[in-house]
Design an enzyme around this catalytic site. Structure first.
Site, mmCIF file in Angstrom:
data_model
loop_
_atom_site.group_PDB
_atom_site.id
_atom_site.type_symbol
_atom_site.label_atom_id
_atom_site.label_comp_id
_atom_site.label_asym_id
_atom_site.label_seq_id
_atom_site.Cartn_x
_atom_site.Cartn_y
_atom_site.Cartn_z
ATOM 1 N N LYS A 1 2.973 53.008 -21.489
ATOM 2 C CA LYS A 1 2.861 52.568 -20.090
ATOM 3 C C LYS A 1 3.633 53.517 -19.189
ATOM 4 O O LYS A 1 3.171 53.900 -18.116
ATOM 5 C CB LYS A 1 3.501 51.183 -19.953
ATOM 6 C CG LYS A 1 2.531 50.052 -19.779
ATOM 7 C CD LYS A 1 3.332 48.848 -19.320
ATOM 8 C CE LYS A 1 2.877 47.579 -19.960
ATOM 9 N NZ LYS A 1 3.739 46.447 -19.706
ATOM 10 N N HIS B 1 -21.081 44.003 -46.224
ATOM 11 C CA HIS B 1 -21.762 45.293 -46.377
ATOM 12 C C HIS B 1 -20.989 46.407 -45.685
ATOM 13 O O HIS B 1 -21.545 47.439 -45.344
ATOM 14 C CB HIS B 1 -23.187 45.184 -45.826
ATOM 15 C CG HIS B 1 -24.005 44.203 -46.593
ATOM 16 N ND1 HIS B 1 -24.848 44.573 -47.621
ATOM 17 C CD2 HIS B 1 -24.050 42.849 -46.537
ATOM 18 C CE1 HIS B 1 -25.406 43.499 -48.144
ATOM 19 N NE2 HIS B 1 -24.934 42.428 -47.508
ATOM 20 N N GLU C 1 1.266 41.888 -32.028
ATOM 21 C CA GLU C 1 2.242 42.170 -30.984
ATOM 22 C C GLU C 1 3.525 41.351 -31.199
ATOM 23 O O GLU C 1 4.612 41.764 -30.798
ATOM 24 C CB GLU C 1 1.622 41.864 -29.605
ATOM 25 C CG GLU C 1 2.115 42.786 -28.518
ATOM 26 C CD GLU C 1 1.296 42.696 -27.229
ATOM 27 O OE1 GLU C 1 0.572 43.647 -26.929
ATOM 28 O OE2 GLU C 1 1.401 41.686 -26.515
HETATM 29 O O1 PA5 Z 1 1.377 39.092 -24.867
HETATM 30 C C1 PA5 Z 1 1.675 39.766 -23.907
HETATM 31 O O2 PA5 Z 1 2.687 39.551 -23.212
HETATM 32 C C2 PA5 Z 1 0.784 40.912 -23.462
HETATM 33 O O3 PA5 Z 1 -0.199 41.213 -24.374
HETATM 34 C C3 PA5 Z 1 0.147 40.558 -22.125
HETATM 35 O O4 PA5 Z 1 -0.677 39.438 -22.265
HETATM 36 C C4 PA5 Z 1 -0.674 41.728 -21.564
HETATM 37 O O5 PA5 Z 1 0.088 42.891 -21.551
HETATM 38 C C5 PA5 Z 1 -1.121 41.408 -20.148
HETATM 39 O O6 PA5 Z 1 -0.014 41.125 -19.358
HETATM 40 P P1 PA5 Z 1 -0.122 40.376 -17.995
HETATM 41 O O7 PA5 Z 1 -0.690 39.024 -18.241
HETATM 42 O O8 PA5 Z 1 1.269 40.324 -17.488
HETATM 43 O O9 PA5 Z 1 -1.026 41.181 -17.114
#
Ligand code: PA5
Length: 438
Positions: free
Chosen positions: A399, A284, A255
């Protein structure tokens, strides 16, 4: 006690050293907001407010769940029965889970940095309904971890008087494991959160005097050297306790680095794909591809010393069959190590870049230090790719469509626009499946 990290390259580059010095002179939120004694005491106070015989249901997703999962699996695998992390919304598993939980003796930990994530919000509403149906006061059962001021979850926590802890706004979700996000669940499963943070600080202070032979400098330089051809990083853990750390790393790396635009706004489609593997099991499954498939991967092997009682095979038992006699007077631990060495040798002989990491033990300080090193590595890799490691615009499209379909006010137009650009898949004729052999 130490982390022995042997990257694929003997010396790091001058440019990596300079990047580290820039990093340390203007550190990001996850360094600046490492909790001090006061924040740790606040976390422990909330942990102590939760009855010790309560089970914990953690509601959260992505960076609000993966750090806790990694910490608990690495440091307290036997605590799995106390803490259940619900990081999905599949009604099938959620309803089965509820059958096995005594909600009268359960504390709900809802974690969302933004406070408005649809998955976590829907889990929360669902669980509140279940608590009410069973005559349990949700306000007494829920603890929230979220932004100190903003967001829906903060506002509900304030209105309802829930116990709560803040996530520093300066710390991104996937970099938040060493805030209340990871530390409260850790404290609730008996993990020493002071030692975790101390480990992270020791990695930072060691880095402040780094020279070109420092392991992180060498690893990042090696990753940079290979990354255009070897676009994947395989996190290959040879201890079961370290496998979930791979899932945490995968989110952090994917990410943070996978971006359409660079820092100047140019379309670049950069990234590095993480892949999580488990030794010896995946020998494996995946190793055939790793050794003989496309040369597009870099390998990070993780191992640790543990004081486990090894499992010996006696000479007599191994005489069960002449083909098995070589296993007599040997142990499963010896076989594990031999297979680890074998896989590394096979990959190296095939010309694949391999780095290896050995933790002197799996304890809080080693895991804290390792997580800090991986977070720093991610920021350094982002600098090399010239992308912003702290945003995630690519997750917004999906989203928006989901929000529009769920009728969230203000999202219908955006959702419609994205769906308009999607390809309509033409269905194939259904494949008949019958229960009987006729
Ligand atoms: O790294 C990030 O910002 C995302 O992966 C969030 O952790 C994830 O979308 C969850 O978001 P939140 O903690 O706002 O619910």
């Amino acid at each position: 006690m130490s982390i022995h990290w042997t990257p694929d390259r003997d010396q790091g580059s001058e440019s990596t050293l300079q990047a580290i010095s820039r990093f340390l002179s203007t550190p990001p939120g996850f360094v600046n907001f490492l909790p001090g004694d006061q924040e740790l005491a606040q976390i422990e106070d909330v942990a102590n407010s939760i009855p010790s015989d309560h089970e914990i249901l953690l509601l959260g997703i992505g960076g609000s769940a993966l750090g806790s999962l990694a910490l608990v699996d690495a440091l307290c695998p036997e605590a799995g029965h106390r803490l259940t992390v619900i990081d999905n919304i599949d009604p099938d598993s959620l309803s089965r889970l509820l059958e096995s939980v005594d909600l009268t003796a359960t504390t709900i930990l809802v974690i969302s940095k933004s406070g408005g994530t649809a998955e976590t919000s829907s889990q929360l509403l669902w669980i509140i309904e279940k608590l009410r149906q069973r005559g349990i006061d949700p306000d007494a059962s829920i603890v929230a971890i979220t932004d100190p001021e903003k967001g829906t979850l903060r506002s509900i926590a304030q209105q309802r008087g829930w116990r709560s802890l803040p996530v520093p706004p300066e710390v991104g979700g996937r970099f938040s494991v060493l805030t209340a996000v990871g530390l409260l669940p850790a404290a609730l499963t008996g993990i020493d959160i002071h030692a975790l943070v101390a480990g992270a600080r020791s990695a930072l202070s060691d880095l402040s005097s780094a020279t070109a032979d420092h392991a992180l400098v060498r690893w990042i330089s090696s990753w940079e050297e290979h990354h255009e051809l070897r676009t994947m990083v395989v996190h290959f853990a040879y201890r079961d306790r370290l496998v979930t750390l791979g899932d945490w790393f995968a989110q952090l790396w994917a990410e943070s680095l996978g971006k359409k635009h660079d820092l100047s706004g140019r379309e670049v489609y950069r990234g590095s794909t993480p892949l999580v593997a488990r030794g010896v099991t995946d020998q494996h499954s995946l190793v055939q591809l790793f050794v003989e498939g496309p040369d597009d991967k870099q390998f990070l092997f993780l191992d640790a010393h543990l004081n486990e009682s090894d499992l010996e095979i006696s000479k007599e038992t191994a005489q069960l069959h002449p083909d098995l006699e070589y296993l007599g007077n040997k142990s499963l631990g010896e076989l594990r190590r031999a297979e680890l060495e074998g896989t590394i040798a096979a990959l190296q002989s095939a010309g694949r870049p391999v780095s290896r990491v050995l933790l002197d033990t799996i304890d809080e300080s080693h895991i804290g230090a390792w997580m800090m090193l991986m977070e720093i590595a991610t920021v350094l890799a982002a600098e090399i790719l010239n992308v912003d490691p702290f945003d995630q615009p690519g997750v917004e499209g999906g989203k928006a469509v989901a929000f529009a379909r769920m009728g969230k006010p203000g999202w219908s137009e955006k959702g419609r626009r994205i769906e308009a650009g999607a390809q309509e898949l033409k269905p194939s004729p259904p494949i008949p499946v019958s229960k009987n052999n006729d």
